[in-house]
Scaffold this motif. Structure first.
Motif, PDB file in Angstrom:
ATOM      1  N   LYS A  13       0.853  -1.189   0.000  1.00 25.28           N
ATOM      2  CA  LYS A  13       0.000   0.000   0.000  1.00 25.28           C
ATOM      3  C   LYS A  13       0.892   1.244   0.000  1.00 25.28           C
ATOM      4  O   LYS A  13       1.117   1.856   1.038  1.00 25.28           O
ATOM      5  N   PRO A  14       1.430   1.606  -1.166  1.00 26.91           N
ATOM      6  CA  PRO A  14       2.318   2.773  -1.232  1.00 26.91           C
ATOM      7  C   PRO A  14       1.681   4.017  -0.628  1.00 26.91           C
ATOM      8  O   PRO A  14       0.537   4.350  -0.937  1.00 26.91           O
ATOM      9  N   ASP A  15       2.447   4.677   0.216  1.00 23.17           N
ATOM     10  CA  ASP A  15       1.964   5.839   0.976  1.00 23.17           C
ATOM     11  C   ASP A  15       2.171   7.092   0.138  1.00 23.17           C
ATOM     12  O   ASP A  15       3.147   7.821   0.305  1.00 23.17           O
ATOM     13  N   ILE A  16       1.251   7.368  -0.760  1.00 25.45           N
ATOM     14  CA  ILE A  16       1.431   8.462  -1.703  1.00 25.45           C
ATOM     15  C   ILE A  16       1.267   9.839  -1.059  1.00 25.45           C
ATOM     16  O   ILE A  16       1.633  10.847  -1.649  1.00 25.45           O
ATOM     17  N   GLY A  17       0.742   9.886   0.152  1.00 25.07           N
ATOM     18  CA  GLY A  17       0.608  11.164   0.847  1.00 25.07           C
ATOM     19  C   GLY A  17       1.749  11.486   1.781  1.00 25.07           C
ATOM     20  O   GLY A  17       1.744  12.523   2.445  1.00 25.07           O
ATOM     21  N   ARG A  18       2.762  10.625   1.825  1.00 25.71           N
ATOM     22  CA  ARG A  18       3.811  10.790   2.835  1.00 25.71           C
ATOM     23  C   ARG A  18       4.634  12.064   2.635  1.00 25.71           C
ATOM     24  O   ARG A  18       4.947  12.762   3.599  1.00 25.71           O
ATOM     25  N   GLU A  19       4.983  12.362   1.393  1.00 22.31           N
ATOM     26  CA  GLU A  19       5.813  13.550   1.173  1.00 22.31           C
ATOM     27  C   GLU A  19       5.084  14.820   1.583  1.00 22.31           C
ATOM     28  O   GLU A  19       5.685  15.744   2.143  1.00 22.31           O
ATOM     29  N   ALA A  20       3.773  14.872   1.330  1.00 23.02           N
ATOM     30  CA  ALA A  20       2.997  16.056   1.729  1.00 23.02           C
ATOM     31  C   ALA A  20       2.964  16.194   3.246  1.00 23.02           C
ATOM     32  O   ALA A  20       2.961  17.306   3.783  1.00 23.02           O
ATOM     33  N   ARG A  21       2.966  15.061   3.965  1.00 25.15           N
ATOM     34  CA  ARG A  21       2.912  15.099   5.427  1.00 25.15           C
ATOM     35  C   ARG A  21       4.266  15.347   6.057  1.00 25.15           C
ATOM     36  O   ARG A  21       4.383  16.056   7.057  1.00 25.15           O
ATOM     37  N   THR A  22       5.318  14.728   5.497  1.00 17.49           N
ATOM     38  CA  THR A  22       6.614  14.701   6.182  1.00 17.49           C
ATOM     39  C   THR A  22       7.740  15.403   5.437  1.00 17.49           C
ATOM     40  O   THR A  22       8.813  15.615   6.000  1.00 17.49           O
ATOM     41  N   GLY A  23       7.541  15.703   4.153  1.00 21.41           N
ATOM     42  CA  GLY A  23       8.608  16.300   3.366  1.00 21.41           C
ATOM     43  C   GLY A  23       9.491  15.289   2.668  1.00 21.41           C
ATOM     44  O   GLY A  23      10.413  15.664   1.941  1.00 21.41           O
ATOM     45  N   PHE A  24       9.213  13.994   2.857  1.00 26.37           N
ATOM     46  CA  PHE A  24       9.996  12.933   2.232  1.00 26.37           C
ATOM     47  C   PHE A  24       9.050  11.895   1.627  1.00 26.37           C
ATOM     48  O   PHE A  24       8.101  11.471   2.286  1.00 26.37           O
ATOM     49  N   PRO A  25       9.315  11.444   0.403  1.00 29.08           N
ATOM     50  CA  PRO A  25       8.507  10.355  -0.153  1.00 29.08           C
ATOM     51  C   PRO A  25       8.823   9.034   0.537  1.00 29.08           C
ATOM     52  O   PRO A  25       9.850   8.910   1.217  1.00 29.08           O
ATOM     53  N   GLU A  26       7.960   8.065   0.344  1.00 27.02           N
ATOM     54  CA  GLU A  26       8.199   6.734   0.908  1.00 27.02           C
ATOM     55  C   GLU A  26       9.430   6.104   0.261  1.00 27.02           C
ATOM     56  O   GLU A  26       9.646   6.232  -0.949  1.00 27.02           O
ATOM     57  N   VAL A  27      10.224   5.429   1.069  1.00 32.36           N
ATOM     58  CA  VAL A  27      11.430   4.753   0.615  1.00 32.36           C
ATOM     59  C   VAL A  27      11.187   3.246   0.624  1.00 32.36           C
ATOM     60  O   VAL A  27      10.492   2.718   1.498  1.00 32.36           O
ATOM     61  N   VAL A  28      11.761   2.559  -0.350  1.00 32.99           N
ATOM     62  CA  VAL A  28      11.576   1.118  -0.492  1.00 32.99           C
ATOM     63  C   VAL A  28      12.708   0.375   0.219  1.00 32.99           C
ATOM     64  O   VAL A  28      13.890   0.590  -0.100  1.00 32.99           O
TER      65      VAL A  28
END
Length: 223
Positions: A13-28
């Motif tokens: 379930k890729p967290d596509i909202g993470r960068e908007a919340r934290t400033g960083f995209p999800e890392v694999v």
């Protein structure tokens, strides 16, 4: 939270909202992922964002991902598998006690670089030859934060903590002989440091150190 904040892939379930919340995209985190899952995750994230950053990848995983994303790059030392990245700002110093600590240090350095930080490397400046560190200390002091990567007894973080005015992120590594207990001795030394301004991440967690260093560096440059 809206369902639009993640993408349903059944196995992920890729967290596509993470960068908007934290400033960083999800890392694999690549290690242990089945081949088909990994390639699908990379394809999805690249199609959505035009960039992907993964840690702990093997060369075999690189070849699999490269078959679907020819532009992906792989670093044998850090085991980072990535597409894209940002321009460097600020200054982050990444230091190692020994050459054997470089793989973890490179994971930290390349994480910080990918997320937009400028990194200077100071390798093999451990306490067994303190003059090597002292020769570089003026340069290290110019950084907005310092990452200290060390195995064995892990003393480098304490020494740096007493020499600089910025936060020191200590990274214990699993480098060492039997009583180093795969990094536990270095971890305990760093946690018990008498130097001020030293924080500690998990054993071999270069990624975590690079992430925190990026946050500090962004604050320092006002971005």
């Amino acid at each position: 939270m809206s369902n639009n904040d993640y993408e349903e892939m059944q196995f992920a379930k890729p967290d596509i909202g993470r960068e908007a919340r934290t400033g960083f995209p999800e890392v694999v985190f690549c290690e242990g992922k089945p081949d088909d899952y990994l390639t699908e995750i990379y394809k999805k994230q690249f199609e959505r964002d035009g960039r992907v950053f993964g840690t702990r990848a093997s060369r075999e995983q690189y070849e699999l991902v490269r078959a679907v994303l020819p532009q992906v790059r792989y670093d044998e030392v850090s085991r980072i598998l990535a597409v894209g990245g940002d321009a460097g700002i600020g200054e982050i110093a990444v230091c190692t006690a020994g050459t054997a600590d470089i793989p973890v240090a490179e994971e930290a350095a390349q994480t910080a670089e990918y997320f937009g930080g400028h990194v200077s490397r100071y390798y093999d400046i451990g306490v067994s030859g303190l003059h090597r560190l002292l020769d570089k200390v003026e340069d290290i002091r110019r950084a907005n934060c310092v990452i200290a990567v060390a195995g064995m007894e892990g003393a480098l973080a304490s020494v740096l903590g007493g020499q600089v005015s910025v936060p020191v992120i200590a990274v214990p590594t699993s480098v060492g002989y039997g009583a180093s207990l795969n990094g536990l001795s270095a971890l305990l030394t760093m946690i018990n440091s008498c130097a001020n301004g030293v924080s500690v991440v998990n054993i071999d967690n270069g990624y975590g150190a690079g992430y925190i260093a990026t946050q500090i560096n962004r604050l320092a440059v006002g971005k």
